[in-house]
Write a protein that holds these residues in place. Structure first.
Motif, short mmCIF file in Angstrom:
data_model
loop_
_atom_site.label_atom_id
_atom_site.label_comp_id
_atom_site.label_asym_id
_atom_site.label_seq_id
_atom_site.Cartn_x
_atom_site.Cartn_y
_atom_site.Cartn_z
N GLN A 37 0.85 -1.03 -0.05
CA GLN A 37 -0.04 0.13 0.12
C GLN A 37 0.96 1.31 -0.06
N GLY A 40 -1.45 7.06 -0.25
CA GLY A 40 -2.60 7.57 -0.98
C GLY A 40 -3.15 6.68 -1.87
N GLN A 41 -2.75 5.33 -1.86
CA GLN A 41 -3.24 4.64 -2.89
C GLN A 41 -3.98 3.27 -2.08
N GLY A 42 -4.88 2.54 -2.81
CA GLY A 42 -5.23 1.27 -2.21
C GLY A 42 -4.45 0.20 -2.14
N PRO A 43 -4.58 -0.73 -1.50
CA PRO A 43 -3.58 -2.07 -1.40
C PRO A 43 -3.57 -2.61 -2.78
N TYR B 36 -14.02 -1.74 3.19
CA TYR B 36 -13.02 -1.95 4.53
C TYR B 36 -12.88 -0.31 4.83
N PHE B 89 -12.33 2.09 2.09
CA PHE B 89 -11.82 1.37 0.80
C PHE B 89 -13.00 0.45 0.29
N GLY B 102 -10.10 -0.25 -4.19
CA GLY B 102 -10.09 1.18 -4.81
C GLY B 102 -9.01 1.83 -3.98
N GLY B 104 -9.12 4.53 -1.97
CA GLY B 104 -9.54 4.96 -0.73
C GLY B 104 -9.87 6.22 -0.55
#
Lengths: 115, 111
Positions: A37, A40-43, B36, B89, B102, B104
């Motif tokens: 992760q 600022g981004q999703g996993p 989530y 998320f 996504g 988030g």
């Protein structure tokens, strides 16, 4: 019920050094995931294990990243050598099994800073 | 491939305001959908899920309805609290595929 355990929580290394992260999933969970992760981004999935076999490692940068799951339980993720862009939180998750409707349980993550 | 798009943040609301965080998905099959939540310094926790069209997931006052016709799974809460401040998320899981997240949405609730 104990959750997913990860260590260390934080790690700072210099570029070109190596680092390893450890994960102990929830007891009885057959599926284990490692996610990256970036801030600022999703996993993003790096690798998925079903018991001790690899199901999906298509997004793992294999020239520098490696992972193993010993005896279908604990897992380690290694980076060697690290690059600046590897700075991220590395999340381990586990689920009872793979597939539809299956909830993944996440550890607190390891925050890696590469300087 | 399968993907999730959620509204960009950050979102800042006053306590007791109504919350909507939009999420749309692209999938070849019929995925399960999840929200989530990640509180500061913690890992991701499942908030709610829906496994088929028209299902409504709910938990802690949050709700989301699986809308196949609009490929959406928007998160709503009627009255937010300061303790709801977190990153949310949206995610999907399809048969034999990993869970896709996504980017988030950070929510800050002010007293």
């Amino acid at each position: 019920e104990a959750g997913v355990a990860q260590s260390p929580r934080y790690k700072i290394i210099e570029k070109r050094q190596s680092v390893a992260f450890w994960c102990n999933p929830i007891s009885g969970h057959a599926t284990l995931y490692w996610y990256q992760q970036i801030l600022g981004q999703g996993p993003k999935l790096l690798i998925q294990f079903q018991n001790n076999g690899v199901v999906d490692d298509s997004q793992l940068p294999k020239d520098r990243f490696s992972a193993e799951r010993l005896k279908g339980v604990d897992s380690t993720l290694k980076i060697q050598p690290a690059k600046l862009e590897d700075s991220a939180v590395y999340l381990c998750a586990s689920s009872l099994f793979q597939g539809l409707n299956t909830e993944a349980f996440f550890g607190q993550g390891t925050r890696l800073t590469v300087v | 491939g399968d993907s999730v798009t959620q509204m960009e943040g950050p979102v800042t609301l006053s306590e007791e305001a109504f919350l909507t965080i939009n999420c749309t998905y692209t999938a070849t099959g019929y995925p399960s959908l999840f929200w989530y939540v990640q509180y500061p310094g913690e890992g991701l926790q499942l908030l709610l899920k829906a496994t088929k069209a028209d299902d409504k997931g709910s938990n802690k006052g949050f709700e989301a309805t699986y809308r196949k016709e609009t490929t959406s799974f928007h998160l709503e809460k009627g009255s937010v609290q300061v303790s709801d401040s977190a990153v949310y998320f949206c995610a999907l899981s399809d048969l034999d595929r990993d869970m896709r997240f996504g980017a988030g949405t950070r929510l800050t609730v002010k007293p």
